[in-house]
Design a protein around this motif. Structure first.
Motif, PDB file in Angstrom:
ATOM      1  N   VAL A 276       0.869  -1.172   0.000  1.00 11.90           N
ATOM      2  CA  VAL A 276       0.000   0.000   0.000  1.00 11.90           C
ATOM      3  C   VAL A 276       0.906   1.222   0.000  1.00 11.90           C
ATOM      4  O   VAL A 276       1.786   1.361   0.844  1.00 11.90           O
ATOM      5  N   LYS A 277       0.693   2.107  -0.983  1.00 11.68           N
ATOM      6  CA  LYS A 277       1.536   3.294  -1.125  1.00 11.68           C
ATOM      7  C   LYS A 277       0.677   4.544  -1.081  1.00 11.68           C
ATOM      8  O   LYS A 277      -0.499   4.510  -1.388  1.00 11.68           O
ATOM      9  N   ARG A 278       1.308   5.632  -0.730  1.00 11.87           N
ATOM     10  CA  ARG A 278       0.648   6.930  -0.788  1.00 11.87           C
ATOM     11  C   ARG A 278       1.701   7.994  -1.023  1.00 11.87           C
ATOM     12  O   ARG A 278       2.880   7.783  -0.754  1.00 11.87           O
ATOM     13  N   ARG A 279       1.251   9.141  -1.502  1.00 11.01           N
ATOM     14  CA  ARG A 279       2.177  10.252  -1.684  1.00 11.01           C
ATOM     15  C   ARG A 279       2.456  10.883  -0.329  1.00 11.01           C
ATOM     16  O   ARG A 279       1.566  10.985   0.496  1.00 11.01           O
ATOM     17  N   PRO A 280       3.699  11.339  -0.111  1.00 10.98           N
ATOM     18  CA  PRO A 280       3.989  11.967   1.177  1.00 10.98           C
ATOM     19  C   PRO A 280       3.228  13.288   1.330  1.00 10.98           C
ATOM     20  O   PRO A 280       3.023  14.015   0.364  1.00 10.98           O
ATOM     21  N   SER A 281       2.823  13.574   2.550  1.00 15.68           N
ATOM     22  CA  SER A 281       2.113  14.821   2.839  1.00 15.68           C
ATOM     23  C   SER A 281       3.063  15.794   3.532  1.00 15.68           C
ATOM     24  O   SER A 281       4.208  15.464   3.836  1.00 15.68           O
ATOM     25  N   ILE A 282       2.564  16.977   3.831  1.00 17.06           N
ATOM     26  CA  ILE A 282       3.377  17.997   4.502  1.00 17.06           C
ATOM     27  C   ILE A 282       3.811  17.502   5.876  1.00 17.06           C
ATOM     28  O   ILE A 282       4.929  17.761   6.322  1.00 17.06           O
ATOM     29  N   ILE A 283       2.950  16.753   6.544  1.00 13.49           N
ATOM     30  CA  ILE A 283       3.289  16.224   7.873  1.00 13.49           C
ATOM     31  C   ILE A 283       4.478  15.274   7.779  1.00 13.49           C
ATOM     32  O   ILE A 283       5.360  15.281   8.635  1.00 13.49           O
ATOM     33  N   ASP A 284       4.536  14.463   6.721  1.00 13.88           N
ATOM     34  CA  ASP A 284       5.667  13.548   6.544  1.00 13.88           C
ATOM     35  C   ASP A 284       6.977  14.317   6.391  1.00 13.88           C
ATOM     36  O   ASP A 284       7.999  13.950   6.970  1.00 13.88           O
TER      37      ASP A 284
END
Length: 196
Positions: free
Chosen positions: A166-174
Motif C-alpha cells: 500500500v503506497k501513498r504520496r507523502p504529505s506535509i506532515i511527513d
C-alpha cells in the motif's frame, strides 16, 4: 557577657541544573532524547507502520476443506494476516486477498488517511523450475477505481507468492517529521558549541 544568638541566613535553594548547563540546554537535550528514542519505543511495542512490516508468512492458514484439492500460496506485505494459505483449486486473486483480511491501512495515532488517495500494488511471483526463471505479474490500482483488467479472473497456482504494498504520496506532515528532528539537532549542536 551573654553570647548573642547567631542569625544564619536562609540557605538558598540549590538549583537542579548541573554546573555549566543552562535550562535551555537541558530542554534541548531532553527534546533530542525524546526524538531519538520515540522510534525505538514504537519498535519495542510492535507498532511499526504497516509499510515497514514486510514479513514472510509465519504460519499456515487452511481455507480449503480437508480432502479438497488445494494450492499453497504465500501472502506477504501490507495485508491484515500474512502467511501461507492453503486455498481451494481455482481460487481467484481477489478471494485470496479477502482471506488475508484485505490491504492493510496506513494510519497512526495522529492521522487516518483517505483511502481514495492510496495506491495498491499487487505482485504475483512464480518460479519455473523448467526454465529456472521467475515470472512476475503486476497489478496497480487505487481504492476508488475498479480492479485492473485481468485481476478479478487471475487464477492462482501452487507455490505462487502474492505480495501487496500500500503506497501513498507523502504529505506535509511527513516532510515536517523528517526535517524537524534535523533542524532541532543542528540548533542544539550550535547551542552546545557556543557554550563550550
Amino acid at each position: 557577657m551573654t553570647p548573642k544568638p547567631r542569625s544564619t541566613p536562609n540557605p538558598t535553594p540549590k538549583s537542579f541544573v548541573p554546573h555549566g548547563f543552562s535550562p535551555v540546554m537541558l530542554i534541548a537535550i531532553a527534546t533530542l532524547t525524546f526524538l531519538f528514542l520515540s522510534p525505538f519505543q514504537k519498535f519495542a511495542q510492535g507498532q511499526q507502520a504497516p509499510g515497514q512490516q514486510f514479513r514472510m508468512g509465519e504460519r499456515i492458514i487452511r481455507v480449503a476443506e480437508p480432502g479438497q484439492l488445494a494450492d499453497s500460496v504465500n501472502v506477504w506485505g501490507d495485508v491484515g494476516s500474512p502467511g501461507r494459505y492453503l486455498v481451494p483449486k481455482d481460487t481467484r486473486l481477489p478471494q485470496l486477498i479477502s482471506y488475508a483480511f484485505g490491504p492493510g491501512t496506513l494510519s497512526n495515532q495522529q492521522t487516518q488517511l483517505d483511502w481514495s488517495k492510496m495506491r495498491i500494488e499487487v505482485n504475483i511471483s512464480e518460479y519455473s523450475s523448467d526454465s529456472g526463471m521467475e515470472t512476475l505479474t503486476q497489478f496497480k490500482y487505487r481504492m476508488n477505481e475498479p480492479l485492473p483488467e485481468g485481476m478479478r479472473k487471475f487464477k492462482l497456482e501452487n507455490n505462487q507468492v502474492v505480495a501487496l504494498q500500500v503506497k501513498r504520496r507523502p504529505s506535509i506532515i511527513d516532510y515536517a517529521q523528517v526535517i524537524g528532528p534535523i533542524i532541532s539537532l543542528v540548533a542544539t549542536s550550535i547551542i552546545l558549541v557556543e557554550r563550550l
